[in-house]
Every structure is written in C-alpha cells, then in structure tokens.
Design an enzyme around this catalytic site. Structure first.
Site, PDB file in Angstrom:
ATOM      1  N   SER A 143       0.742  -1.092   0.103  1.00  0.00           N
ATOM      2  CA  SER A 143       0.071   0.015   0.091  1.00  0.00           C
ATOM      3  C   SER A 143       0.853   1.226   0.089  1.00  0.00           C
ATOM      4  O   SER A 143       1.633   1.491  -0.831  1.00  0.00           O
ATOM      5  CB  SER A 143      -1.014  -0.064   1.047  1.00  0.00           C
ATOM      6  OG  SER A 143      -1.975   1.000   1.060  1.00  0.00           O
TER       7      SER A 143
ATOM      8  N   ASP B 191      -2.312   6.002  -4.131  1.00  0.00           N
ATOM      9  CA  ASP B 191      -1.225   5.374  -3.470  1.00  0.00           C
ATOM     10  C   ASP B 191      -0.832   4.207  -4.643  1.00  0.00           C
ATOM     11  O   ASP B 191      -1.581   4.214  -5.605  1.00  0.00           O
ATOM     12  CB  ASP B 191      -1.571   4.882  -2.141  1.00  0.00           C
ATOM     13  CG  ASP B 191      -2.670   3.899  -1.973  1.00  0.00           C
ATOM     14  OD1 ASP B 191      -3.530   3.780  -2.921  1.00  0.00           O
ATOM     15  OD2 ASP B 191      -2.680   3.047  -1.040  1.00  0.00           O
TER      16      ASP B 191
ATOM     17  N   ASP C 227      -1.148   1.143  -4.782  1.00  0.00           N
ATOM     18  CA  ASP C 227      -2.404  -0.056  -5.057  1.00  0.00           C
ATOM     19  C   ASP C 227      -3.778   0.429  -5.160  1.00  0.00           C
ATOM     20  O   ASP C 227      -4.630  -0.496  -5.549  1.00  0.00           O
ATOM     21  CB  ASP C 227      -2.279  -1.230  -3.863  1.00  0.00           C
ATOM     22  CG  ASP C 227      -2.699  -0.630  -2.689  1.00  0.00           C
ATOM     23  OD1 ASP C 227      -2.729   0.347  -2.255  1.00  0.00           O
ATOM     24  OD2 ASP C 227      -3.536  -1.228  -1.796  1.00  0.00           O
TER      25      ASP C 227
ATOM     26  N   ASP D 269      -6.063   1.917  -3.686  1.00  0.00           N
ATOM     27  CA  ASP D 269      -7.166   2.066  -2.817  1.00  0.00           C
ATOM     28  C   ASP D 269      -7.508   3.410  -2.127  1.00  0.00           C
ATOM     29  O   ASP D 269      -8.589   3.741  -1.323  1.00  0.00           O
ATOM     30  CB  ASP D 269      -7.153   0.948  -2.053  1.00  0.00           C
ATOM     31  CG  ASP D 269      -6.110   0.771  -0.909  1.00  0.00           C
ATOM     32  OD1 ASP D 269      -5.016   1.775  -1.183  1.00  0.00           O
ATOM     33  OD2 ASP D 269      -6.092   0.038  -0.247  1.00  0.00           O
TER      34      ASP D 269
END
Length: 460
Positions: free
Chosen positions: A104, A249, A251, A253
């Site tokens: 993340s 970010d 990833d 999310d």
C-alpha cells in the site's frame, strides 16, 4: 527491519533474515498457511492474485503463485493490477480467495501479502489467527505431482472494473465529459499510471497529464498521498493550468485531490464529498473509522442518516458498514467504500463519484472545497522501541484524562468539547499514531503535542 502480522496482512521489508523480514522463505510459509486454510476450512480450489508496481512485486508474486500451485490450488494471475480490482475479480471468478501483493502506502523496500476471502474482502481476525498458527507450526501438506494446481493469466479485469464504475448508477459520465476537465495525475510509479488514465478517458476526460508514470516501483517520493509528498503534483497542476490533480497510492485504494491553485482538497474530505453526493441521491447511514474527521457525521445527520464510528482497519469499517447497513463509508485517509459495488476501499469508484458531484458544481475545485468546513486533523506518529508496554501507557493516559469522554474500542480516543485525539498502535508499522482534530490548526497541533509529551513521560 520488520515483519508485521496483522488484519492488514503479512507485511515486511524485503531481504534480511527469515522471520524478521519479508524474505522468500516467509512468503512461501505464509502463502502455504493461507492456501492450507482455504483447502481445509473452505474446500478451496481457486485463488486470484495480483500485484502493484513494486520492485519486489514480481519476485514475491512468483513465490506465492508457485506455492499455491504446489498445494494443488488453481491460480488466476491478474499481473499488474490494483487492490480493488483483485477484490472484485475474486467474486467475478467465483474464486475461493485472493492475494494482493502490495504494501500500500509503505516505501519501496516494503511488500506484503494481503489476504482475501471468497467475497473478495479481507479475511477476519479469527481466520488470520488460524493462518498464523498454521504458519507457526509449518502445518501444511503439498500436493503430489499429478494433483498440482493449474495456472492462468487474465489481464481483462482492469477494463471490467472500469466498465463497472462507468455503469454505476450514480456516476454521471455525461456530466463529467461536458465539463472539459484538464487533469494531472500523480501515479507514483505504480499501477495507477495505467488504470487512472483509462478510467478518466472512459469518463470523457480528454486532457490527462500523468507524472511519475513509469511503473518501476522506484517511487519518486514517499508514496503515502499526504500534502508534504504532493508538492510536485501541486506545481504541475498550476504549471498546466489544470482543473485539478489526482493522487493515489501504489495499489490504488486511496485517493486525494489537489485544487486548481495547487492547494490540497484534503484527503479527509474525499470521503466527505463523496458521501455528501451519495446521500443526496439515496438516504442511509455512514461509517468511518474513529480517526476520521467529524465532518462525515455532520454531513450524514444533515441528510437524515445516522453515523457510526468503527475501529481503524478496513475489515473493521466493512463489518460496521454491514452491521449498520451503511450506503457509503470508508476511512479519512482517502479510502472510499461503496457497498453495492464491493466492500473494499476503491480509488476508482471514488474518482467516478467525486467527479460526478464536482460536475454539478458551477465553479471549480477550490470553490467546491469551500462547501465543506475547514476542520484540521494533526496526524503524527511516534516510533516504538522493543519492549514498550503500550497498554500500560494508555492506561496511565486514560487515568490522567478521566474527566473527559474516553473510547477504548481501538486504542484510546479522548474528546475535548468539539475536539478529539485518538491514540493507537498501527496495524502496519511499529509506531503509535496520534491524530487530533479541531476547528483550528494550532489547537489540533497543540492537542497532539500534549499527548505526545504524555506518551514520552509515561515511557520513561
């Protein structure tokens, strides 16, 4: 440096010594434990896997894939993808689970295994405990050669994800396209560089400028989308005369916006603005974690709904959303959860809904931000050395502030009239987070500093 096992997955720094860092041996061990849990508890047969653009992503993914195949599980590999896309693909595939290879917002030396159930949601704390026990005992059995799993690649799910967002009833593609937006995207050298331009084009945005667009995993700056890390995005928005900027970010999310003058819309207010729009279209309740702004509660009450706080952690937010039948929820870090799309933080649906609301607004992003209050959250953290008894420290702080309303559901949250401070250990790093909110920035900072002083005092 670190190996952290929590409801957020198995996360650590790559390299170093086994059991102390995220080494190849640890990847195999925890993947084997997860696969064994799927087989023993759920008669699992198929797992979806995907990764962000991290340097170590391909290595970690290959280790995880081949471990699952060795257990006899079939693997569908999405390759470079996003966390929410993998979550949705689990359900679309009718899979028994999923693994997302991403740390993340953590820096490039980190990676992680995020583990999903057959609903494409993060596994429960109870399931996590079973998996950790299996790993601790090396309690797994690999398949014989004629029962190894099958491997397939499917690179269609990013487009399916985008199609689902464009077709979501509250996303107004025509309204967005009519505004003629020019957008700068900070893709932080990860998979947002592929999927965010695809989404914006599908929404009718024709001018898109992407910075940090090479998917190398060599992040151009700290990948957490906080104001201090987005100075280059602000500069590019002003340089190009853009309507606004978008940051995600690695990833994809978490989501935040930059206004046309380079100022921050505020990551806390991404969810507030989206919730305001959703609640204007359909009535219902909302949920956010207790480290998030009080503005969501105010917006929810304004629309006739009820607001409910949860412990920090996506799985906790999701559980509370289900319990309270919330129509929108998420976290103040820019995480938007739209339950009738899927129960997971998703920057892509966040963009679709946020821009649909912005498109209804006569003026630009800065004016749109002025619709919402200027509350300030002071976000701080203190590193923990080994052996520190955080529970004892929190008990002493609780005693010191015993005259104030205190919530101990997740760490320690103390209320001071209209202000609050929340102290909790992180699920993903060896730190204490200290968040404080007030109508005034100096007050929020002073509250946080006072509690940080208390922590230092009780550590001594």
């Amino acid at each position: 440096m670190a190996l952290i096992k929590s409801i957020s997955g198995i996360r650590g720094t790559v390299g170093g010594n086994p059991s102390e860092n995220l080494t190849p041996l640890d990847v195999v061990k925890f993947t084997a434990a997860y696969g064994t849990w799927l087989i023993e508890k759920n008669n699992g047969k198929k797992v979806v896997i995907g990764r962000d653009g991290r340097i170590s992503g391909e290595m970690v993914s290959q280790l995880a894939v081949n471990t699952l195949l060795g257990l006899g599980l079939d693997v569908v590999d999405l390759g470079l993808s996003t966390t929410p896309t993998v979550e949705m693909a689990v359900k679309w595939e009718g899979a028994d689970g999923g693994i997302i290879i991403t740390a993340s917002h953590n820096p490039k030396e980190w990676n992680a295994l995020k583990l999903l159930n057959n609903q494409g949601e993060f596994i429960s704390a109870e399931a996590g405990a079973i998996i950790l026990e299996l790993a601790a005992k090396d309690s797994y059995k690999f398949a014989p050669v004629d029962k190894l799993g099958s491997y397939s690649v499917n690179d269609t799910y990013l487009q399916k994800h985008i199609d689902a967002i464009v077709n979501y009833p509250l996303v107004n593609k025509e309204g967005i396209a009519a505004k003629g937006y020019k957008v700068v995207v900070d893709a932080i050298n990860s998979t947002g560089a592929t999927v965010i331009p695809m989404l914006l084009e599908a929404l009718g945005v024709q001018e898109v400028i992407v910075i940090n667009s090479e998917i190398t995993g060599k992040f151009a700056h700290n990948p957490e989308p906080l104001p201090e890390n987005l100075t280059s995005l602000s500069a590019e928005v002003k340089k190009h005369g853009a309507s606004f900027g978008i940051a995600v970010d690695p990833d994809v999310d978490r989501l935040c916006f930059v206004c046309e003058d380079g100022s921050m819309f505020g990551e806390e207010f991404t969810l507030v603005a989206v919730a305001d729009y959703v609640l204007s279209k359909k009535k219902g309740n909302t949920v956010s974690n207790m480290s998030s702004t009080k503005a969501l509660k105010e917006i929810t009450l304004h629309h006739g709904g009820e607001y409910y706080p949860s412990a920090v952690g996506e799985v906790n937010v999701v559980n509370r959303m289900k319990e309270m039948n919330a129509v929108i929820g998420g976290e103040g870090n820019g995480g938007i959860i739209v339950p009738d799309l899927h129960y997971g933080r998703d920057a892509l649906i966040g963009i679709g809904l946020f821009l649909s609301s912005l498109a209804q607004h006569k003026n630009g992003m800065k004016s749109f931000r002025a619709k919402y209050p200027d509350y300030f959250i002071s976000k701080n953290k203190m590193e923990l050395s080994n052996g520190v008894d955080v529970k004892d420290i929190f008990e002493k702080i609780k005693a010191k502030y015993k005259k104030q309303p205190v919530n101990t559901e997740d760490g320690l949250k103390i209320e001071f009239d209209q202000d609050w401070v929340h102290l909790r250990t992180s699920n993903t790093e060896p730190i204490i987070r200290i968040y404080a909110e007030s109508n005034f920035e100096t007050t929020a900072n002073n509250i946080a500093l006072r509690l940080m002083h208390d922590i230092k005092e009780f550590m001594a």
